[in-house]
Design a protein around this motif. Sequence first.
Motif, mmCIF file in Angstrom:
data_model
loop_
_atom_site.group_PDB
_atom_site.id
_atom_site.type_symbol
_atom_site.label_atom_id
_atom_site.label_comp_id
_atom_site.label_asym_id
_atom_site.label_seq_id
_atom_site.Cartn_x
_atom_site.Cartn_y
_atom_site.Cartn_z
ATOM 1 N N UNK A 33 -42.327 49.627 -44.034
ATOM 2 C CA UNK A 33 -42.293 48.245 -43.552
ATOM 3 C C UNK A 33 -41.463 48.137 -42.278
ATOM 4 N N UNK A 34 -40.371 48.913 -42.205
ATOM 5 C CA UNK A 34 -39.500 48.844 -41.022
ATOM 6 C C UNK A 34 -40.186 49.322 -39.753
ATOM 7 N N UNK A 35 -41.262 50.098 -39.898
ATOM 8 C CA UNK A 35 -41.974 50.607 -38.720
ATOM 9 C C UNK A 35 -43.050 49.634 -38.252
ATOM 10 N N UNK A 36 -43.309 48.578 -39.034
ATOM 11 C CA UNK A 36 -44.355 47.626 -38.642
ATOM 12 C C UNK A 36 -43.958 46.959 -37.326
ATOM 13 N N UNK A 37 -44.922 46.689 -36.452
ATOM 14 C CA UNK A 37 -44.585 46.415 -35.058
ATOM 15 C C UNK A 37 -44.084 45.002 -34.743
ATOM 16 N N UNK A 38 -44.321 44.017 -35.616
ATOM 17 C CA UNK A 38 -43.852 42.673 -35.244
ATOM 18 C C UNK A 38 -43.039 42.069 -36.386
ATOM 19 N N UNK A 39 -42.144 41.153 -35.992
ATOM 20 C CA UNK A 39 -41.278 40.498 -36.980
ATOM 21 C C UNK A 39 -42.125 39.754 -38.001
ATOM 22 N N UNK A 40 -43.235 39.161 -37.530
ATOM 23 C CA UNK A 40 -44.080 38.436 -38.487
ATOM 24 C C UNK A 40 -44.575 39.368 -39.583
ATOM 25 N N UNK A 41 -45.093 40.520 -39.185
ATOM 26 C CA UNK A 41 -45.663 41.444 -40.183
ATOM 27 C C UNK A 41 -44.557 41.911 -41.132
ATOM 28 N N UNK A 42 -43.390 42.220 -40.583
ATOM 29 C CA UNK A 42 -42.288 42.691 -41.446
ATOM 30 C C UNK A 42 -41.865 41.605 -42.438
ATOM 31 N N UNK A 43 -41.789 40.351 -41.974
ATOM 32 C CA UNK A 43 -41.388 39.256 -42.880
ATOM 33 C C UNK A 43 -42.464 38.983 -43.931
#
Lengths: 193, 349
Positions: A33-43
């Motif tokens: 999850x930490x490697x996902x590229x945008x804050x939206x995707x991580x949240x």
Amino acid sequence: MKVARLNGELADPAAPAWGGAEAVSITLGPVPIGAQPTAYIREAWAGRSYGTTGAATLAAASDGERLYLRLEWPDGATPNGEFQDAVAAMFPAGGDAPVATMGDHDRPVELWFWENGRGPLRLTSRGPGVVRKEAADGVAARGDLAGGRWSVVLSGPKPAAGKPVGVAVWDGSNDERAGLAAVSQEWLQLELA
Amino acid sequence: MTTTEAKTRQLAWVYDLNKCIGCQTCSVACKVLWTRDEGEKHQWWMSVNTMPGLGTPKGWEDMGGGFDPETGKPRPGHQPTRGEFGGGFDYNYQEVFYGGTAGKAHLEPQGPREGRWAMNWDEDQGAGEWPNSYYFYLPRQCNHCSNPVCMSACATGALSRTNDGLVLRDEEVCMGDRFCMEACPYKKIYFNYDRHVAQQCIGCFPRIEAGVAPACVRQCPGRAVFIGDLEDEESSVHKLVKTWKVAMPLKAEAGTGPNVYYVPPLSPHRLNDDMSIDTETPRIPPEYLESLFGPGVHGALNVLKGEMETVRAGGASEILTTLIAYKWQELLGPFTVDPATLDRSNGGA
Ligand code: SF4
Ligand code: SF4
């Protein structure tokens, strides 16, 4: 793994010729999850499971000109009509690209991508979902769903000797797309005959 | 990929909800111009719905997205489905017009009846009990936000802001991942299932570049919508929003900095049980309007009422004169070019 030298309709995942190729099981895991590229995707995805396909079976063959990769994995739940099941073969496209994050900013990977009802596409990936479409350059794909299992053959020009391969699988029924994938945890060497 | 440094204008729309008659000319003007190609049948970049109502897509107000007002972090949003947008129906034209079924068959959407939905499906239902039922129309388009969460949610960098402050997508770059659709709190992005890209209002940028007002603005027979540069202090949009504070954005608490504004609707008087008129209690509950337009809505309505009093007493009101728009061209801001005068010899739109 050995790339079998075969003749026959290798582009067809149901072709009898595939009986002559070695098949190996590849363990897959979710892109962190930490490697996902945008804050939206991580949240939005921190609390949701994704990359739920645990393993895929890979067989590789060549007719001398092209490389054929046959991937098979169990189909997930009934599709929701919004996102489709998909699969990609990955190759490092610059330096020692990390496979488990689908490349990164400086070390891209090349994707041969197939999605149910769409594709094939050739993509450059610089991190999970951080992709650009490229010219198809002879990349082809064909998928079959039978007995609750997907089998897809991805093919393209035979890569240079020593290129390893990785795998990514998306379960559309779980809204998986972009970097929300199940990926190989390490590169697999191809021994081209 | 924020391009705010280079921005020279901020285009803004102001919809006067006291003048909007819900005629859908704006939405049809937009549809005819931009969404007639494959995969666009169900798309309404401009949609007009009756409020209160479930709207477009169905139940959009409860679909999350935007930014958390406390933490400033993006809030998870629901991915609106094809069914929740509805519409894009196929009709039995063949049967009705050519099937020899005159008097028997009638035009109706094909497919299951149950769960059917479309843009403006709950037209004029509104809320409240007779004789105090109420409703108003709410035209909605992409808000071309100053802090567009659609853009920051996108993994491929397909969205960017133009020098006019429009949020545009590069369809060559879009992979159809739809994080934008999840993240947008207004749910004003559609998915093209045929071409596998997301699509939304483009602010009629090719018209803007030619000095022509967007179709929604130019076609509105209610003279209900203004466009202009929010940063130009002489513009009607600046005056309505910043100077007089009679127009406010929709659900600004979502934190995306929307650039579409609304003059809130005044209410008809309530009727008492004996049918006498209650001039004190507005028929549209003020707390409902506050839920849409924020706490500034009460001040805005008071300003409008005060100005109406002034005019009734024989005085003048610059605010009302502006809102009435005696001269139609006043709505168009700097975009007064008549599209009929453009050179189309190269086949351009
Ligand atoms: S064209 Fe004007 S009056 Fe008609 S629905 Fe649109 S905004 Fe309202
Ligand atoms: S309204 Fe939605 S789609 Fe439009 S700019 Fe704002 S966040 Fe993006």
